[in-house]
Scaffold this active site. Structure first.
Site, PDB file in Angstrom:
ATOM      1  N   ASP A 184      35.295  48.495  31.451  1.00  0.00           N
ATOM      2  CA  ASP A 184      34.957  47.070  31.422  1.00  0.00           C
ATOM      3  C   ASP A 184      35.443  46.566  30.063  1.00  0.00           C
ATOM      4  OD1 ASP A 184      33.781  44.606  31.165  1.00  0.00           O
ATOM      5  OD2 ASP A 184      31.715  45.331  31.183  1.00  0.00           O
ATOM      6  N   LYS A 225      40.379  38.567  24.409  1.00  0.00           N
ATOM      7  CA  LYS A 225      40.419  38.364  25.861  1.00  0.00           C
ATOM      8  C   LYS A 225      40.546  36.871  26.206  1.00  0.00           C
ATOM      9  CE  LYS A 225      37.719  39.779  29.915  1.00  0.00           C
ATOM     10  NZ  LYS A 225      36.545  40.552  30.322  1.00  0.00           N
ATOM     11  N   GLU A 237      35.218  41.934  37.836  1.00  0.00           N
ATOM     12  CA  GLU A 237      33.971  42.420  37.223  1.00  0.00           C
ATOM     13  C   GLU A 237      32.771  42.304  38.173  1.00  0.00           C
ATOM     14  OE1 GLU A 237      34.040  40.156  33.618  1.00  0.00           O
ATOM     15  OE2 GLU A 237      35.722  41.313  32.850  1.00  0.00           O
ATOM     16  N   ASP A 268      27.326  36.428  36.238  1.00  0.00           N
ATOM     17  CA  ASP A 268      27.898  37.142  35.095  1.00  0.00           C
ATOM     18  C   ASP A 268      28.142  36.175  33.933  1.00  0.00           C
ATOM     19  OD1 ASP A 268      29.429  38.522  33.285  1.00  0.00           O
ATOM     20  OD2 ASP A 268      30.903  39.243  34.724  1.00  0.00           O
TER      21      ASP A 268
END
Ligand code: AMP
Length: 522
Positions: free
Chosen positions: A8, A70, A171, A193
């Site tokens: 992850d 990211k 994810e 999330d």
């Protein structure tokens, strides 16, 4: 055969897991922690640090400490997201010749793929040290809303780290996989999330071994950092009122304030009050100045309530796309550290009228799901679990008068392939430009441009006569291939959506070579 791992790769923290027997287990980093800061830092001595070591010296070395890369990976320099990132990130960014982003460290311009590759190298090394064997392959997770460029760039980062990517999975899908295998029940599930930088909501249906994503939605610019920034702004404004000094201009002070704000925010998930003490935050001719403030949970909720509220319309849309009502959801899985905030949990409980699961670690579940998927792919045991993911954006092409023709609608199950016929608008036209777009707006120019390519050599004919078949194909990694074919002549042109962005094969090869010849110092 060597083991495979699940990674992850988070905005703020990353986590690695593997399958031991039938159970996913988290692999600790070299310091024994389950998660590792996704941070790379370059010291003045020319050393490269990754993870905790990098984070620890972020305060004294802010412009050479690369956090939250990211947010930049697979993005264009002139995109609104990068414009926003430039205001928030302490390090310098420049535009690459192809319009991508580069991070500037001293005078070197480094691609986000390379920085992510450094993080992945470190995680790979931790896994090798823990498992006592070399690791060559992994499943890597990405946010569900990541587009094609971002997925490609993530795969390139893995290549730089010397990892074969078995699959890129979303994810939330990974989280549901870890949850579903544990719970072994049939249910409609919402995965909420809220991580450091992004928000995703995914609605799934689990039936025995089939995990079917029904819909997904999200905001790539909503995450824990926005909560931190609200506290930072509150502290800085307050300080300005009192001392007439703008700490936003003081990089070192700002970095300290950011860290303290994040710490206070975390603390307030478990307590009602937190002290923010920052002695000697700056000095003036009249002496040193300090920050000493009390932040309560209630104040934090007032500062950030609208951010939590922003998730609600996105959940509503995902439910509408799934043709479900909040009451239809039986399980709510929380992913991402920011979901520990009590206000987030309360809002979700109120909305679904169901309590989210309390027995799942939001920092680890995604890596665990990735580990399960990696073992399934490695052992070719596809029958164990069927993952039916969807594309999070509609995709299509530009046609006449700035019109957008969707070819693949959002929330279509992948892999998928669809062909649509088009024709020419002018007589004897021998060339058409295929402009590939992503988005939901009917006006072409209001969607995101992914690529352009030409089909040249169409047989001359009156307008409207030639038939040009445009085919969109999305593979299991969510990566798009587009082709155009003149039916009359059989002439074919196809592209993987890569050339307008990302590293070229040559650039990637050069970076990989450089990494091999310069072993990392952690
Ligand atoms: P992730 O990207 O999933 O690692 O999420 C990291 C985000 O979660 C960061 O913004 C953290 O500040 C936030 N976070 C971690 N722990 C807590 C907590 N106890 N309460 C509130 N936010 C937290």
């Amino acid at each position: 055969m060597s083991k495979v791992i699940g990674i992850d790769l988070g905005t703020t923290f990353s986590c690695v897991a593997y399958l031991e027997g039938n159970r996913p287990k988290v692999i600790p980093n070299l310091e024994g922690q389950a998660t590792t800061p996704s941070v790379v830092s370059f010291t003045s001595a020319g050393e490269r640090l990754v993870g905790n070591l990098a984070l620890r010296q972020a305060i004294t070395n802010p412009d050479k400490t690369v956090v939250a890369v990211k947010r930049l990976i697979g993005r264009k320099f002139n995109s609104p997201e990068v414009a926003e990132a430039r205001q928030k990130l302490p390090y310098q960014l420049v535009e690459a010749p192809n319009g991508d982003v580069r991070v500037v460290v001293d005078s070197a311009e480094i691609s986000p793929q390379e920085i992510s590759g450094m993080i992945l190298s470190y995680l790979k090394m931790c896994a090798e040290s823990f498992l006592g064997e070399s690791i060559q392959a992994a499943v890597i997770t990405v946010p569900a809303h990541f587009n094609d460029h971002q997925r490609q760039a993530t795969k390139d980062a893995a290549k730089i780290a010397g990892l074969e990517v078995l699959r890129v999975i979303n994810e939330p899908t990974a989280a549901s996989l870890a949850y579903g295998l544990e719970a072994k029940k049939n249910a409609k599930v919402a995965v909420f999330d809220l991580g450091g930088g992004t928000f995703d909501i995914t609605i799934l249906e689990i039936q025995d071994t089939v995990f079917q994503v029904l819909a997904t939605n999200g905001n790539s610019y909503l995450g824990g950092e926005d909560f931190d920034n609200r506290i930072v702004a509150w502290l800085v404004e307050d300080f300005k009122k009192e001392h007439k000094i703008d700490l936003f201009q003081d990089k070192l002070a700002l970095q300290r304030i950011k860290e303290a704000a994040e710490r206070a925010k975390r603390e307030l998930s478990f307590t009602y009050e937190s002290e923010i003490n920052l002695p000697f935050i700056c000095s003036t001719s009249a002496g040193s100045r300090h920050i000493n403030k009390r932040l309560t949970r209630k104040m934090l909720e007032e500062l950030t309530g609208d951010l939590v509220q922003k998730t609600i319309p996105l959940i509503e849309q995902a439910l509408a796309d799934s043709r479900l009502e909040p009451e239809d959801i039986q399980e709510i899985i929380l992913v991402g550290g920011q979901t520990r905030m009590p206000l987030v949990r309360k809002k979700i409980t109120d909305f679904f009228r169901t309590k989210p699961r309390e027995d799942i670690n939001p920092d680890e579940i995604v890596a665990m799901g990735a580990a399960i998927q990696s073992a399934i792919l490695k052992n070719k045991r596809a029958e164990l679990v069927v993952l039916l993911d969807v594309t999070s954006h509609s995709l299509g092409i530009e046609t006449e008068n700035d019109t957008y023709q969707q070819i693949i609608e959002r929330n279509t199950t992948i892999p998928t392939k669809k062909t649509m016929p088009f024709t020419t608008v002018e007589g004897n036209q021998i060339r058409v430009t295929i402009h590939v777009l992503q988005g939901e707006n009917r006006q072409a120019s209001r969607n995101k441009s992914l690529a352009r390519f030409d089909l040249i050599g169409i047989q001359p004919a009156p307008a409207g006569v030639p038939q040009i078949d445009v085919t969109f194909e999305i593979d299991a990694d969510g990566i798009l291939k587009v082709s155009a074919r003149d039916v009359m002549t059989g002439l074919n042109q196809e592209i993987r959506i890569h050339p307008s962005s990302g590293l070229t094969a040559g650039e990637l090869e050069a970076i990989i070579k450089k990494h091999r010849s310069q072993p990392q110092s952690f």
